[in-house]
Design a protein around this motif. Structure first.
Motif, PDB file in Angstrom:
ATOM      1  N   HIS A  58       8.395   9.939  -7.302  1.00 16.72           N
ATOM      2  CA  HIS A  58       8.085  10.366  -5.940  1.00 16.72           C
ATOM      3  C   HIS A  58       8.672   9.336  -4.995  1.00 16.72           C
ATOM      4  CE1 HIS A  58       5.834  10.639  -2.141  1.00 16.72           C
ATOM      5  NE2 HIS A  58       5.828  11.942  -2.391  1.00 16.72           N
ATOM      6  N   GLU A  59       9.496   9.802  -4.059  1.00 21.61           N
ATOM      7  CA  GLU A  59      10.095   8.926  -3.054  1.00 21.61           C
ATOM      8  C   GLU A  59       9.387   9.131  -1.724  1.00 21.61           C
ATOM      9  OE1 GLU A  59      11.578   6.323  -0.868  1.00 21.61           O
ATOM     10  OE2 GLU A  59      12.280   6.323  -2.962  1.00 21.61           O
ATOM     11  N   ALA A  60       8.771   8.067  -1.222  1.00 18.43           N
ATOM     12  CA  ALA A  60       7.956   8.161  -0.022  1.00 18.43           C
ATOM     13  C   ALA A  60       8.754   8.059   1.260  1.00 18.43           C
ATOM     14  CB  ALA A  60       6.879   7.079  -0.042  1.00 18.43           C
ATOM     15  N   ASN A  61       9.864   7.318   1.227  1.00 21.60           N
ATOM     16  CA  ASN A  61      10.608   7.033   2.452  1.00 21.60           C
ATOM     17  C   ASN A  61      11.693   8.066   2.739  1.00 21.60           C
ATOM     18  OD1 ASN A  61       9.616   4.375   3.533  1.00 21.60           O
ATOM     19  ND2 ASN A  61      10.078   3.745   1.435  1.00 21.60           N
ATOM     20  N   ALA A  62      12.088   8.126   3.996  1.00 20.52           N
ATOM     21  CA  ALA A  62      13.162   9.032   4.391  1.00 20.52           C
ATOM     22  C   ALA A  62      14.491   8.600   3.783  1.00 20.52           C
ATOM     23  CB  ALA A  62      13.267   9.085   5.916  1.00 20.52           C
ATOM     24  N   ILE A  63      14.663   7.291   3.565  1.00 21.92           N
ATOM     25  CA  ILE A  63      15.850   6.753   2.910  1.00 21.92           C
ATOM     26  C   ILE A  63      15.394   6.062   1.634  1.00 21.92           C
ATOM     27  CG2 ILE A  63      17.810   5.180   3.098  1.00 21.92           C
ATOM     28  CD1 ILE A  63      17.658   5.491   6.118  1.00 21.92           C
ATOM     29  N   PRO A  64      15.822   6.538   0.455  1.00 22.06           N
ATOM     30  CA  PRO A  64      15.334   5.972  -0.805  1.00 22.06           C
ATOM     31  C   PRO A  64      15.716   4.508  -0.976  1.00 22.06           C
ATOM     32  CG  PRO A  64      16.444   8.080  -1.171  1.00 22.06           C
ATOM     33  CD  PRO A  64      16.734   7.672   0.241  1.00 22.06           C
ATOM     34  N   ALA A  79       0.819  -1.207   0.000  1.00 21.46           N
ATOM     35  CA  ALA A  79       0.000   0.000   0.000  1.00 21.46           C
ATOM     36  C   ALA A  79       0.857   1.263   0.000  1.00 21.46           C
ATOM     37  CB  ALA A  79      -0.926   0.007   1.219  1.00 21.46           C
ATOM     38  N   GLY A  80       2.067   1.170   0.583  1.00 21.90           N
ATOM     39  CA  GLY A  80       2.945   2.330   0.633  1.00 21.90           C
ATOM     40  C   GLY A  80       3.364   2.840  -0.724  1.00 21.90           C
ATOM     41  N   HIS A  81       3.365   1.965  -1.724  1.00 21.37           N
ATOM     42  CA  HIS A  81       3.654   2.376  -3.092  1.00 21.37           C
ATOM     43  C   HIS A  81       2.372   2.646  -3.881  1.00 21.37           C
ATOM     44  CE1 HIS A  81       7.854   1.527  -2.546  1.00 21.37           C
ATOM     45  NE2 HIS A  81       7.643   0.244  -2.307  1.00 21.37           N
ATOM     46  N   VAL A  82       1.344   1.834  -3.650  1.00 23.11           N
ATOM     47  CA  VAL A  82       0.137   1.898  -4.471  1.00 23.11           C
ATOM     48  C   VAL A  82      -0.753   3.083  -4.116  1.00 23.11           C
ATOM     49  CG1 VAL A  82      -1.898   0.641  -5.249  1.00 23.11           C
ATOM     50  CG2 VAL A  82       0.188  -0.611  -4.718  1.00 23.11           C
ATOM     51  N   GLU A  83      -1.005   3.302  -2.827  1.00 21.06           N
ATOM     52  CA  GLU A  83      -1.941   4.347  -2.417  1.00 21.06           C
ATOM     53  C   GLU A  83      -1.492   5.759  -2.843  1.00 21.06           C
ATOM     54  OE1 GLU A  83      -4.839   3.909  -1.516  1.00 21.06           O
ATOM     55  OE2 GLU A  83      -5.107   2.235  -0.135  1.00 21.06           O
TER      56      GLU A  83
END
Length: 361
Positions: A121-127, A13-17
Motif C-alpha cells: 500500500h502506497e500512502a503518498n501521492a509520489i511513491p 505514524a504515516g507508515h505505522v497507523e
C-alpha cells in the motif's frame, strides 16, 4: 491451519497507523490469523504496535548514502545482511504486506527470494523508493492517491482505495448533533480549555516540526490577545514549552479523532496520513508541506487544496508574521468549509478482504 501474515513498514505514524488499521480489521475478520510486524529499532512502531497487541521484530535500518563516501562502499554489505535477516523473519510467512519505510526494501527482497506473495500500500501521492522497489514483486498494489507517477509500469494496475484509517477516525464523520457535541465537550474538558473560545490544533507529524513550533511560540501573544486557544503537539523529541491558560503544549496526541472534533482549525504538515484523516473528519486546515524527499508532501496537499479543504503555504514562507497577517482569512475559510460525504467502505476492509482471498487460493 493458521495463516501467518507479516506487516512491514514503520518509522513514522504515516507508515505505522495505516498498517495497524489493516491489521486490526484483518484480525476481526480472521481471528485465527497470526499477524506480526517487522520494523526498525528506533521507529514509532515500537510504541504503537505492541500497544495494539501485535508482536514486532526488528531489521537493521540501512540508509542509502546520498553522496560518495566510505559509507557508500559499506552499504551493499550492510544491505545484504539486512536481506538475510528478512529471509529469517519471513521464512514461515504465508504473505507479506508492506506500507513503506526503512524496513520494507530488505523485506520485499527477502520475500521475493523465498517466493512469498507480496502486497503493498502506497500512502503518498509520489511513491518513495521502498515501494518503488516493492511494486516490482507485488501481486497486488493499493494506493491512497491517484497521480501521474502511478500511471506507468506496474503502478497502472494499482487499485485506488484511499488510506487505511483507524476506526475512530472513520466513525468521526458519522457523528451528528448531540453525539458530536458530547465528544467535543469531553475532549475540551480533558484539555481544561473553554468551550466558548476558538481552538487551534497544531501538529507537525508524529515527530513534530521545529519550524512550525517556533512560529506558533512567536505568535502566542497574538493568540492570547484574541482569545484563541492553542493545543500544540510539539513532537516527542522536542522540548515541551510552558503551558498557559490559552496554550496547551503536549508531546504527542494519542486520540486524534477527539482532537479533530474539538478543534476549529488545524495547522499541520501534509503527510499522507494527516491529509487522509483531515478528509475523513471534514476539518479545514492550513498545510505546510515538509520540503524533503521527492516532494510527496506538496503533492499530498493538492487534493485538499483543490477541494477547498485546505490552504497551502510553503515552508520557507510560513512564519509568525505570515500566520498573524493571514489569520482572519484562515478563520473565514474554516468557518465556511462544507466537507464532502465519505464512502462507507474503508480501505482497511478492502485490503483485508484481498489478503483473505489471496490466502484462500
Amino acid at each position: 491451519m493458521s495463516k501467518r501474515i507479516i506487516f512491514a513498514g514503520g518509522g513514522t505514524a504515516g507508515h505505522v497507523e495505516p498498517a495497524l488499521a489493516v491489521a486490526n480489521q484483518l484480525q476481526i475478520l480472521e481471528p485465527n490469523y497470526e499477524i506480526s510486524f517487522i520494523g526498525t529499532k528506533n521507529g514509532l512502531e515500537n510504541q504503537l504496535v505492541p500497544k495494539a497487541g501485535f508482536p514486532v521484530s526488528h531489521i537493521p535500518k540501512i540508509l542509502l548514502p546520498r553522496e560518495i563516501s566510505l559509507s557508500l562502499l559499506n552499504w551493499p554489505f550492510k544491505f545484504i545482511a539486512s536481506i538475510w535477516q528478512g529471509v529469517k523473519l519471513c521464512r514461515k510467512a504465508d504473505l507479506i504486506i508492506g506500507f513503506g519505510g526503512y524496513a520494507c526494501p530488505p523485506v520485499y527482497l527477502a520475500a521475493a527470494l523465498l517466493g512469498k506473495p507480496v502486497m503493498i500500500h502506497e500512502a503518498n501521492a509520489i511513491p518513495g523508493w521502498a515501494n518503488r522497489l516493492g511494486v516490482l514483486f507485488a501481486k497486488e498494489v493499493f494506493i491512497a492517491f491517484d497521480s501521474p507517477a502511478k500511471r506507468i509500469g506496474k503502478w497502472r494496475n494499482a487499485k485506488l482505495i484511499g488510506m487505511p484509517l483507524k476506526a475512530d477516525i472513520l466513525n468521526n464523520h458519522k457523528l451528528a448533533g448531540e453525539e458530536r457535541l458530547k465528544v467535543r465537550s469531553n475532549q475540551i474538558e480533558k484539555w481544561r480549555l473553554s468551550p466558548d473560545k476558538f481552538i487551534l490544533l497544531v501538529f507537525g507529524g508524529s515527530q513534530g516540526s521545529r519550524h512550525i513550533n517556533e512560529a506558533i511560540l512567536q505568535s502566542l501573544s497574538f493568540f492570547t490577545e484574541n482569545n484563541i486557544q492553542v493545543v500544540h503537539s510539539v513532537g516527542r523529541n522536542n522540548p515541551l514549552p510552558t503551558s498557559t491558560e490559552n496554550y496547551l503544549p503536549v508531546p504527542y496526541i494519542e486520540d486524534m479523532a477527539a482532537a479533530y472534533t474539538a478543534s476549529d482549525l488545524v495547522i499541520a504538515r501534509s503527510g499522507a496520513l494527516t491529509c487522509a484523516e483531515l478528509a475523513a473528519v471534514g476539518k479545514f486546515a492550513l498545510l505546510i508541506p515538509l520540503p524533503v524527499g521527492n516532494g510527496e508532501q506538496s503533492a499530498n496537499a493538492q487534493d485538499l487544496k483543490n477541494s477547498g479543504a485546505a490552504l497551502v503555504i510553503s515552508d520557507n514562507k510560513f512564519n509568525s508574521d505570515w500566520l498573524i497577517g493571514n489569520w482572519s482569512e484562515l478563520v473565514r475559510s474554516a468557518n465556511g468549509y462544507q466537507p464532502k460525504p465519505m464512502p462507507d467502505t474503508s480501505a482497511s476492509m478492502v485490503i483485508s478482504r484481498a489478503i483473505i482471498k489471496r490466502l484462500s487460493e
